[in-house]
Design a protein around this motif. Structure first.
Motif, PDB file in Angstrom:
ATOM      1  N   VAL A  23       0.937  -1.011  -0.146  1.00 49.38           N
ATOM      2  CA  VAL A  23      -0.197   0.450   0.100  1.00 49.38           C
ATOM      3  C   VAL A  23       0.855   0.916  -0.004  1.00 49.38           C
ATOM      4  O   VAL A  23       1.900   1.006   0.830  1.00 49.38           O
ATOM      5  CB  VAL A  23      -0.805   0.244   0.838  1.00 49.38           C
ATOM      6  N   PHE A  45      -0.643  -1.513  -5.158  1.00 46.48           N
ATOM      7  CA  PHE A  45       0.382  -2.618  -6.281  1.00 46.48           C
ATOM      8  C   PHE A  45       0.847  -3.154  -5.970  1.00 46.48           C
ATOM      9  O   PHE A  45       0.916  -4.175  -4.071  1.00 46.48           O
ATOM     10  CB  PHE A  45       1.316  -1.709  -6.087  1.00 46.48           C
ATOM     11  N   GLU A  71      12.328   2.107   2.260  1.00 47.30           N
ATOM     12  CA  GLU A  71      11.257   2.100   2.775  1.00 47.30           C
ATOM     13  C   GLU A  71      11.110   1.372   3.483  1.00 47.30           C
ATOM     14  O   GLU A  71      10.648   0.180   3.109  1.00 47.30           O
ATOM     15  CB  GLU A  71       9.794   2.085   1.979  1.00 47.30           C
ATOM     16  N   GLU A  73       9.554  -1.129   6.438  1.00 45.80           N
ATOM     17  CA  GLU A  73       7.393  -1.064   6.382  1.00 45.80           C
ATOM     18  C   GLU A  73       7.397  -2.856   7.213  1.00 45.80           C
ATOM     19  O   GLU A  73       7.765  -3.637   7.211  1.00 45.80           O
ATOM     20  CB  GLU A  73       6.747  -1.183   5.215  1.00 45.80           C
ATOM     21  N   ASP A 103      10.795  -2.028   1.984  1.00 42.67           N
ATOM     22  CA  ASP A 103       9.936  -1.945  -0.299  1.00 42.67           C
ATOM     23  C   ASP A 103      11.505  -1.187  -0.951  1.00 42.67           C
ATOM     24  O   ASP A 103      10.976   0.316  -0.312  1.00 42.67           O
ATOM     25  CB  ASP A 103       8.651  -1.436   0.074  1.00 42.67           C
ATOM     26  N   LYS A 124       9.350  -1.003  -8.829  1.00 41.53           N
ATOM     27  CA  LYS A 124       9.109  -0.476  -7.520  1.00 41.53           C
ATOM     28  C   LYS A 124       9.212  -2.818  -7.682  1.00 41.53           C
ATOM     29  O   LYS A 124       9.549  -3.282  -6.462  1.00 41.53           O
ATOM     30  CB  LYS A 124       7.890  -0.959  -6.937  1.00 41.53           C
TER      31      LYS A 124
HETATM   32 ZN    ZN Z   1       6.677   1.524   0.199  1.00 39.54          ZN
END
Ligand code: ZN
Length: 221
Positions: A23, A45, A71, A73, A103, A124
């Motif tokens: 998310v 995604f 990132e 998470e 991420d 990504k």
């Molecule tokens: Zn992320």
């Protein structure tokens, strides 16, 4: 070596690695730092299993496609099939573990894709784009609305978030996801990153913590 889910005590978790449902912009302060509007519903995604690597002593990042951002998470491991509109109890029962995760994002490339309203996959989903630490069992976490996630870079805390600040808290987020994609044992949810993202470079040392539960160190190759 190919990736296999495992618990913190080294026990292997015999679910196949599935998809990673992510998310975007799930913390208001992070949406602001990238000058993104706060979405009115979860921005979802998927990262494919092929991009997942286990958190180890080191990890590699692409060096030829612009800045790679970390990132941090909270990752949730799904252990039972979920689809349609599961109630909160079913979702709780399907959670097999929690771990901190990275991420990784090719940020400059993502910015270009966003500007053209193109999908984000190439920014990504490159090999190594999801770094998953070992999981603590689902029942180790008593309150899903109070889980801390922290990332330190070269000894300095850069991200220090808590699931209480999520725009879409973990349980309703998973229920929402199931309205779009069925989840299978071995799938992982990445629940969004708090404020403080930034670029990585070779030699950076990272500490990644699920606060009070697990702590890992690793280095960028
Ligand atoms: Zn992320």
């Amino acid at each position: 070596m190919s990736y296999q889910h495992q618990y913190l005590d080294g026990t292997r978790i015999h679910f196949p690695l599935g998809k990673v449902v992510c998310v975007g912009r799930n913390y208001a302060e992070h949406a602001k730092e990238l000058n993104n509007p706060v979405p009115t519903e979860p921005l979802l995604f998927i990262k494919p299993g092929s991009c997942v690597v286990a958190l180890d002593d080191s990890f590699s990042i692409p060096h030829d496609r612009g800045a790679v951002h970390y990132e941090a998470e909270i990752a949730v491991l799904i252990g039972k099939p979920l689809s349609k509109k599961p109630d909160a109890e079913e979702v709780m029962d399907a959670i097999s573990g929690f771990a901190p995760a990275l991420d990784l994002t090719l940020r400059e490339l993502q910015d270009k894709l966003k500007a053209k309203s193109y999908p984000w996959e190439v920014a990504k989903s490159f090999d190594g784009a999801c770094v998953l630490a070992a999981f603590v069992p689902g029942d180790a976490v008593s309150d899903l609305t109070d889980i801390g996630i922290r990332l330190s870079l070269n000894g300095e805390v850069r991200q220090d978030g808590n699931s209480r600040d999520m725009l879409n808290p973990i349980l309703p987020l998973i229920q929402h996801i199931c309205g779009h994609f069925s989840l299978q044992p071995g799938d992982v949810i990445l629940t969004g990153t708090p404020v403080g993202v930034g670029p990585l470079k070779s030699g950076d040392r990272l500490q990644l913590e699920l606060v009070g539960h697990s702590s890992f160190t690793t280095q960028v190759l």
